[in-house]
Enzyme design. Structure first.
Site, PDB file in Angstrom:
ATOM      1  N   ARG A 227      -6.541 -34.432   8.005  1.00  0.00           N
ATOM      2  CA  ARG A 227      -5.603 -33.338   8.300  1.00  0.00           C
ATOM      3  C   ARG A 227      -4.603 -33.120   7.166  1.00  0.00           C
ATOM      4  NH1 ARG A 227      -4.663 -31.975  14.187  1.00  0.00           N
ATOM      5  NH2 ARG A 227      -6.537 -32.768  15.155  1.00  0.00           N
TER       6      ARG A 227
ATOM      7  N   GLU B 101      -5.749  -7.300   5.748  1.00  0.00           N
ATOM      8  CA  GLU B 101      -5.166  -8.247   4.794  1.00  0.00           C
ATOM      9  C   GLU B 101      -5.253  -9.681   5.306  1.00  0.00           C
ATOM     10  OE1 GLU B 101      -1.726  -6.800   7.379  1.00  0.00           O
ATOM     11  OE2 GLU B 101      -3.479  -5.890   6.499  1.00  0.00           O
TER      12      GLU B 101
ATOM     13  N   ASN C 110       0.823  -1.216   0.000  1.00  0.00           N
ATOM     14  CA  ASN C 110       0.000   0.000   0.000  1.00  0.00           C
ATOM     15  C   ASN C 110       0.854   1.261   0.000  1.00  0.00           C
ATOM     16  OD1 ASN C 110      -2.625  -0.972  -0.147  1.00  0.00           O
ATOM     17  ND2 ASN C 110      -2.797  -1.228   2.048  1.00  0.00           N
TER      18      ASN C 110
END
Length: 153
Positions: free
Chosen positions: A72, A60, A25
């Protein structure tokens, strides 16, 4: 609660946090950051099963809730596949393409867990992945301070 209400055998959670997102950003602007989030969200949608619930938790941080998860090992394979797809993602900017990675935490529902506890365990595993160098996956049951608690339930 969803596991209890629907009598599912359990649920798994993959929590993803974009690595160095603030830098994206700050360097490339929020429009590029928003595009990165959109593209990562699309990957999460594409890599999930119809029964999975992909969500943006905020900022985010994204999550994939997996009701009645595969074994799993299957959850781990799914997490690895998602991370690999994100690693391959190239987002165009005015100064060229950027690549992103994520750190991920994985946990599995156990009797007595509620959603907040699952998120807390996945979050701790995700932060351990960041501390270990980012761009990796940690499981909650790998964390010593959680292992005894998780094995006891």
């Amino acid at each position: 609660e969803a596991c209890k209400r629907s009598n599912l055998q359990g649920m798994s959670l993959i929590l993803l946090d974009l690595d160095h997102f603030k830098r994206i950003n700050d360097t490339h602007g929020h429009a590029v950051g928003d595009e990165v989030l959109r593209r990562v969200g699309q990957i999460l949608l594409e890599q999930s099963r119809p029964t999975d619930v992909p969500v943006r938790l905020g900022g985010e941080e994204l999550a994939l809730f997996m009701p009645a998860p595969p074994l799993r090992k299957g959850v781990t394979i799914c997490a690895e596949r998602i991370c690999a797809c994100i690693r391959e993602l190239a987002v165009a900017t005015p100064t060229g393409e950027i690549r992103v990675t994520v750190s991920a935490g994985v946990t599995h529902w156990r009797p007595g867990d509620d959603l907040a506890r699952m998120i807390e365990h996945a979050d701790q595993a995700m932060y351990a992945a960041k501390e270990a160098g980012r761009d990796r996956i940690f499981h909650a049951d790998q964390l010593k301070h959680l292992r005894g608690e998780l094995l006891a339930t």
